[in-house]
Design a protein around this motif. Structure first.
Motif, PDB file in Angstrom:
ATOM      1  N   GLU A  97      -0.515  -7.864  -5.309  1.00 33.29           N
ATOM      2  CA  GLU A  97      -0.044  -6.568  -4.800  1.00 33.29           C
ATOM      3  C   GLU A  97      -0.615  -6.261  -3.406  1.00 33.29           C
ATOM      4  OE1 GLU A  97      -1.543  -2.731  -6.688  1.00 33.29           O
ATOM      5  OE2 GLU A  97       0.518  -2.838  -7.395  1.00 33.29           O
ATOM      6  N   PRO A  98       0.240  -5.909  -2.449  1.00 35.89           N
ATOM      7  CA  PRO A  98      -0.291  -5.578  -1.117  1.00 35.89           C
ATOM      8  C   PRO A  98      -1.126  -4.302  -1.156  1.00 35.89           C
ATOM      9  CG  PRO A  98       2.083  -5.162  -1.250  1.00 35.89           C
ATOM     10  CD  PRO A  98       1.701  -5.869  -2.505  1.00 35.89           C
ATOM     11  N   ASN A  99      -1.840  -4.083  -0.080  1.00 38.41           N
ATOM     12  CA  ASN A  99      -2.740  -2.932   0.026  1.00 38.41           C
ATOM     13  C   ASN A  99      -1.948  -1.621   0.047  1.00 38.41           C
ATOM     14  OD1 ASN A  99      -4.609  -1.022   0.673  1.00 38.41           O
ATOM     15  ND2 ASN A  99      -5.513  -2.174   2.364  1.00 38.41           N
ATOM     16  N   LEU A 100      -2.109  -0.844  -0.999  1.00 36.80           N
ATOM     17  CA  LEU A 100      -1.307   0.384  -1.122  1.00 36.80           C
ATOM     18  C   LEU A 100      -1.810   1.507  -0.223  1.00 36.80           C
ATOM     19  CD1 LEU A 100      -0.599   0.365  -4.955  1.00 36.80           C
ATOM     20  CD2 LEU A 100       0.742  -0.576  -3.077  1.00 36.80           C
ATOM     21  N   GLN A 103       0.623   1.866   4.956  1.00 36.59           N
ATOM     22  CA  GLN A 103       1.996   2.356   4.853  1.00 36.59           C
ATOM     23  C   GLN A 103       2.985   1.202   4.633  1.00 36.59           C
ATOM     24  OE1 GLN A 103       2.904   4.817   8.204  1.00 36.59           O
ATOM     25  NE2 GLN A 103       4.407   6.067   7.067  1.00 36.59           N
ATOM     26  N   VAL A 104       2.738   0.101   5.299  1.00 38.03           N
ATOM     27  CA  VAL A 104       3.615  -1.052   5.135  1.00 38.03           C
ATOM     28  C   VAL A 104       3.432  -1.645   3.735  1.00 38.03           C
ATOM     29  CG1 VAL A 104       4.139  -3.381   5.952  1.00 38.03           C
ATOM     30  CG2 VAL A 104       3.702  -1.551   7.600  1.00 38.03           C
ATOM     31  N   GLY A 105       2.185  -1.786   3.330  1.00 39.35           N
ATOM     32  CA  GLY A 105       1.915  -2.343   2.014  1.00 39.35           C
ATOM     33  C   GLY A 105       2.527  -1.511   0.899  1.00 39.35           C
ATOM     34  N   ARG A 106       2.542  -0.206   1.105  1.00 41.69           N
ATOM     35  CA  ARG A 106       3.072   0.691   0.080  1.00 41.69           C
ATOM     36  C   ARG A 106       4.586   0.559  -0.058  1.00 41.69           C
ATOM     37  NH1 ARG A 106      -0.084   4.745   1.768  1.00 41.69           N
ATOM     38  NH2 ARG A 106       1.607   5.621   2.984  1.00 41.69           N
ATOM     39  N   GLY A 107       5.283   0.413   1.079  1.00 43.77           N
ATOM     40  CA  GLY A 107       6.736   0.517   1.017  1.00 43.77           C
ATOM     41  C   GLY A 107       7.523  -0.772   1.106  1.00 43.77           C
ATOM     42  N   ILE A 108       6.844  -1.888   1.355  1.00 42.03           N
ATOM     43  CA  ILE A 108       7.622  -3.076   1.716  1.00 42.03           C
ATOM     44  C   ILE A 108       8.304  -3.744   0.528  1.00 42.03           C
ATOM     45  CG2 ILE A 108       5.734  -4.760   1.502  1.00 42.03           C
ATOM     46  CD1 ILE A 108       6.879  -6.016   4.137  1.00 42.03           C
ATOM     47  N   ARG A 109       7.725  -3.645  -0.642  1.00 46.60           N
ATOM     48  CA  ARG A 109       8.278  -4.440  -1.733  1.00 46.60           C
ATOM     49  C   ARG A 109       9.703  -4.065  -2.132  1.00 46.60           C
ATOM     50  NH1 ARG A 109       3.576  -5.152  -6.005  1.00 46.60           N
ATOM     51  NH2 ARG A 109       3.366  -2.939  -5.544  1.00 46.60           N
ATOM     52  N   PRO A 110      10.002  -2.782  -2.371  1.00 46.59           N
ATOM     53  CA  PRO A 110      11.402  -2.480  -2.701  1.00 46.59           C
ATOM     54  C   PRO A 110      12.372  -2.824  -1.576  1.00 46.59           C
ATOM     55  CG  PRO A 110      10.086  -0.470  -2.450  1.00 46.59           C
ATOM     56  CD  PRO A 110       9.130  -1.617  -2.492  1.00 46.59           C
TER      57      PRO A 110
END
Lengths: 141, 141
Positions: A97-100, A103-110
């Motif tokens: 899991e990326p670093n939540l 901002q990028v880590g939080r939103g990039i997966r979807p």
DNA sequence: GTCGAACGTAACAGAAATGGTTGCTTCTGC
DNA sequence: GCAGAAGCAACCATTTCTGTTACGTTCGAC
């Protein structure tokens, strides 16, 4: 990682089954298929087992057993084959899991999931345009 | 084999570089990128090394060094990223040469190569429709 | 010119996937 | 019951991927 060759083996087996059928041989053993693909009979049984679960081939057991097409070669697309043997995605997301807190880590997966799905769907659509019968016709041409 | 996550890591790094740039930080170290992706800095340097060879990022060495975008985020597509880090085909042919005494074995490879190329090209075209800037905009939306 | 921060890269380990191989079990027509 | 062939489990070798450590290399700051 290198891509696997299961779609190739399965497509080869199906084309070979259709050619044999046209020559009056409805059923081929895994040994006979393996001889054409040039691999081990167990590999063929594994691949054709996937195809059987998807209804693309029938397997008969007992004496005089073997594999036959589950439906006409004109009604089996390469997409059917791909779905039967290669359920993995073409592109993978992060392993961990990326670093939540970023901002990028939080939103990039979807976002990436969406884009990857879109690209994968065009890939599937391209595979769906070709049937096993088309493949055999192009081989014989 | 399962698909690798290099496109994901590279896209993540690029989006993060662009976001930092908008906040006035042109250069990020591999440690900083790794902190957002949640992986090892060497992994980031390997991925960004691929991107650098493709001209998508610049790497500065020495004191105060790090990575910066090689060109505007609006001009880096996901296809550029994919080509830079994932040169492998999506589908593989036979591991060992099929039986050339069989009609199917003799003719199947160029046919499948052709069909695989066609499907791969639609996949590439889909990736080409999205830029790093688009990805970041969707993350921030 | 020295120092140090950060890239570049080699080497290695653990995990997972793949193809291949062997051997045994199960089914089924004869 | 027998024999032929699929089904399946257990390995093995190879490859790939991620991760980690370690070390060399570069280059700006001072």
């Amino acid at each position: 990682m290198a891509a696997n060759s299961r779609v190739t083996i399965a497509a080869h087996a199906l084309a070979w089954l259709e050619l044999a059928r046209r020559h009056g041989r409805e059923v081929l053993t895994s040994e006979e298929v393996a001889a054409s693909v040039n691999t081990n009979a167990v590999i063929v049984r594994r691949s054709l087992g996937d195809l059987q679960r998807a209804g693309l081939v029938r397997a008969r057991r007992g004496n005089g057993a073997g594999f036959s097409l589950g439906r006409p070669a004109t009604e089996i697309t390469l997409l059917d084959v791909w779905l039967a043997v290669s359920p993995e995605p073409l592109l993978a997301l992060h392993h961990s899991e990326p670093n939540l807190e970023c901002q990028v880590g939080r939103g990039i997966r979807p976002v990436l999931t969406d884009l990857y799905d879109e690209a994968t769907n065009t890939f599937r659509a391209a595979l769906a345009r070709w049937t096993v019968n088309d493949v055999l016709e192009r081989i014989l041409a």
